[in-house]
Enzyme design. Structure first.
Site, PDB file in Angstrom:
ATOM      1  N   SER A  25       0.826  -1.217   0.000  1.00  0.00           N
ATOM      2  CA  SER A  25       0.000   0.000   0.000  1.00  0.00           C
ATOM      3  C   SER A  25       0.858   1.265   0.000  1.00  0.00           C
ATOM      4  O   SER A  25       0.475   2.278  -0.582  1.00  0.00           O
ATOM      5  CB  SER A  25      -0.990  -0.003   1.168  1.00  0.00           C
ATOM      6  OG  SER A  25      -0.330   0.198   2.388  1.00  0.00           O
ATOM      7  N   ASN A  26       2.007   1.222   0.631  1.00  0.00           N
ATOM      8  CA  ASN A  26       2.904   2.392   0.562  1.00  0.00           C
ATOM      9  C   ASN A  26       3.508   2.537  -0.829  1.00  0.00           C
ATOM     10  O   ASN A  26       3.710   3.654  -1.304  1.00  0.00           O
ATOM     11  CB  ASN A  26       3.997   2.305   1.635  1.00  0.00           C
ATOM     12  CG  ASN A  26       3.496   2.797   2.980  1.00  0.00           C
ATOM     13  OD1 ASN A  26       3.278   3.983   3.177  1.00  0.00           O
ATOM     14  ND2 ASN A  26       3.270   1.861   3.893  1.00  0.00           N
ATOM     15  N   ARG A  75      23.002 -13.652   4.670  1.00  0.00           N
ATOM     16  CA  ARG A  75      22.529 -12.280   4.521  1.00  0.00           C
ATOM     17  C   ARG A  75      23.460 -11.446   3.631  1.00  0.00           C
ATOM     18  O   ARG A  75      23.017 -10.627   2.825  1.00  0.00           O
ATOM     19  CB  ARG A  75      22.438 -11.653   5.920  1.00  0.00           C
ATOM     20  CG  ARG A  75      21.436 -10.558   6.058  1.00  0.00           C
ATOM     21  CD  ARG A  75      21.363 -10.099   7.495  1.00  0.00           C
ATOM     22  NE  ARG A  75      20.558 -10.958   8.329  1.00  0.00           N
ATOM     23  CZ  ARG A  75      19.218 -11.004   8.312  1.00  0.00           C
ATOM     24  NH1 ARG A  75      18.546 -10.227   7.487  1.00  0.00           N
ATOM     25  NH2 ARG A  75      18.556 -11.796   9.112  1.00  0.00           N
ATOM     26  N   LEU A 103      18.865  -5.255   7.043  1.00  0.00           N
ATOM     27  CA  LEU A 103      19.887  -5.026   6.028  1.00  0.00           C
ATOM     28  C   LEU A 103      21.275  -5.086   6.649  1.00  0.00           C
ATOM     29  O   LEU A 103      21.477  -4.672   7.793  1.00  0.00           O
ATOM     30  CB  LEU A 103      19.682  -3.650   5.386  1.00  0.00           C
ATOM     31  CG  LEU A 103      18.292  -3.386   4.802  1.00  0.00           C
ATOM     32  CD1 LEU A 103      18.223  -1.972   4.240  1.00  0.00           C
ATOM     33  CD2 LEU A 103      17.962  -4.393   3.717  1.00  0.00           C
ATOM     34  N   HIS A 119       8.104   3.594   9.022  1.00  0.00           N
ATOM     35  CA  HIS A 119       7.884   2.674  10.133  1.00  0.00           C
ATOM     36  C   HIS A 119       6.609   3.075  10.873  1.00  0.00           C
ATOM     37  O   HIS A 119       6.394   4.263  11.137  1.00  0.00           O
ATOM     38  CB  HIS A 119       9.078   2.712  11.094  1.00  0.00           C
ATOM     39  CG  HIS A 119       8.943   1.724  12.212  1.00  0.00           C
ATOM     40  ND1 HIS A 119       9.122   0.361  12.029  1.00  0.00           N
ATOM     41  CD2 HIS A 119       8.608   1.891  13.505  1.00  0.00           C
ATOM     42  CE1 HIS A 119       8.908  -0.255  13.174  1.00  0.00           C
ATOM     43  NE2 HIS A 119       8.595   0.636  14.085  1.00  0.00           N
ATOM     44  N   THR A 151      19.916   3.805   8.555  1.00  0.00           N
ATOM     45  CA  THR A 151      21.283   3.545   9.003  1.00  0.00           C
ATOM     46  C   THR A 151      21.330   2.074   9.436  1.00  0.00           C
ATOM     47  O   THR A 151      20.310   1.382   9.399  1.00  0.00           O
ATOM     48  CB  THR A 151      21.668   4.439  10.198  1.00  0.00           C
ATOM     49  OG1 THR A 151      20.784   4.133  11.287  1.00  0.00           O
ATOM     50  CG2 THR A 151      21.578   5.914   9.851  1.00  0.00           C
ATOM     51  N   ASP A 155      15.485   0.562  12.436  1.00  0.00           N
ATOM     52  CA  ASP A 155      14.482   1.591  12.704  1.00  0.00           C
ATOM     53  C   ASP A 155      15.054   2.749  13.528  1.00  0.00           C
ATOM     54  O   ASP A 155      14.330   3.421  14.270  1.00  0.00           O
ATOM     55  CB  ASP A 155      13.247   0.991  13.436  1.00  0.00           C
ATOM     56  CG  ASP A 155      12.554  -0.068  12.593  1.00  0.00           C
ATOM     57  OD1 ASP A 155      12.549   0.054  11.355  1.00  0.00           O
ATOM     58  OD2 ASP A 155      12.022  -1.035  13.190  1.00  0.00           O
ATOM     59  N   GLU A 184       0.749   7.125   6.937  1.00  0.00           N
ATOM     60  CA  GLU A 184       1.914   6.626   6.192  1.00  0.00           C
ATOM     61  C   GLU A 184       1.820   7.053   4.740  1.00  0.00           C
ATOM     62  O   GLU A 184       2.793   7.516   4.138  1.00  0.00           O
ATOM     63  CB  GLU A 184       1.994   5.097   6.280  1.00  0.00           C
ATOM     64  CG  GLU A 184       2.252   4.562   7.676  1.00  0.00           C
ATOM     65  CD  GLU A 184       2.525   3.058   7.669  1.00  0.00           C
ATOM     66  OE1 GLU A 184       3.150   2.551   6.728  1.00  0.00           O
ATOM     67  OE2 GLU A 184       2.092   2.389   8.626  1.00  0.00           O
TER      68      GLU A 184
END
Ligand code: GAR
Length: 224
Positions: A25-26, A75, A103, A119, A151, A155, A184
């Site tokens: 949706s964003n 990862r 990440l 967020h 960063t 969050d 949002e």
């Protein structure tokens, strides 16, 4: 590597890569925001092949890519492949929009000052998952959403915009989430639009700057 792109105004619409994992949706709000701001979503990349957001991208004529973690050993390997995929579209900005992966610092560093996240909480309160439930459990009276630069801290990056909503007496996690989601969809295109017009940047001291003025606290969209 510092960003050597010319200023967005001179370079035409800012190419934006949107990273998703689900509903999208964003992503949809960011696509709609293209009508108001000089940016273009050039690709939607999903960490899940069945993410409904992929169809939203395709329907808008936007490239839709899938990168699932199961084909990668760890990862680091996944994030290296993700960077290669992102860079194929040469975005000036990477927008995380419900991308439910942590990440690696290497990936975050690669897009320093060029990666945003949204967020569903009033950061620094309620990092991580299940924010709506946690707000209700804590008996808090207000909740909201935050757009921030990314960063390596989950969050935890410099906050740009923060929209507040009341917590109502009969709210459950779903009704509260829906009220936050409206916000949002309002603040994410605004932040991306500010990046696209060159008004917003991450300053050398790590604070966001809007029109050259460092932000010590996130902006309230209703105060503008
Ligand atoms: C949104 O509420 C977004 O803020 C949240 O995931 C949802 C994705 O919805 N992101 C996070 O929790 C990131 N920490 P969407 O796929 O409909 O945009």
């Amino acid at each position: 590597m510092p960003d050597k792109r010319p200023s967005p105004d001179l370079a035409g619409p800012l190419p934006v890569a949107v990273l998703i994992s689900g509903r999208g949706s964003n992503l949809k709000a960011l696509i709609a925001g293209q009508a108001d701001w000089p940016y273009r979503v050039v690709v939607a990349i999903s960490s899940a092949a069945d993410a409904p957001g992929l169809e939203l991208a395709r329907a808008a004529g936007i490239a839709a890519e899938v990168l699932e973690s199961k084909s990668f050993a760890d990862r680091d390997e996944y994030d290296r492949a993700l960077a290669t995929l992102i860079d194929r579209y040469a975005p000036g900005l990477v927008a995380l929009a419900g991308f439910m992966r942590i990440l690696t610092p290497a990936l975050v560093e690669r897009y320093a000052g060029r990666m945003l996240n949204i967020h569903p909480s009033l950061l620094p309160r309620h990092r991580g998952l299940h924010t709506h439930r946690r707000v209700l459990e804590a008996g808090e009276r207000e909740h909201g959403a935050t757009v921030h630069f990314v960063t390596a801290e989950l969050d935890g990056g410099p906050r740009i915009l923060q929209a507040r909503v009341p917590v109502l007496a009969h709210d459950d996690a779903q009704t509260l989430a829906a009220r936050v989601l409206v916000e949002e969809h309002r603040i994410y295109p605004l932040a991306v639009g500010w990046m696209a017009t060159g008004r917003l940047r991450l300053g050398a001291d790590g604070r966001p700057e809007l029109d050259g003025v460092p932000l010590d606290t996130p902006l309230d969209p209703d105060a503008r």
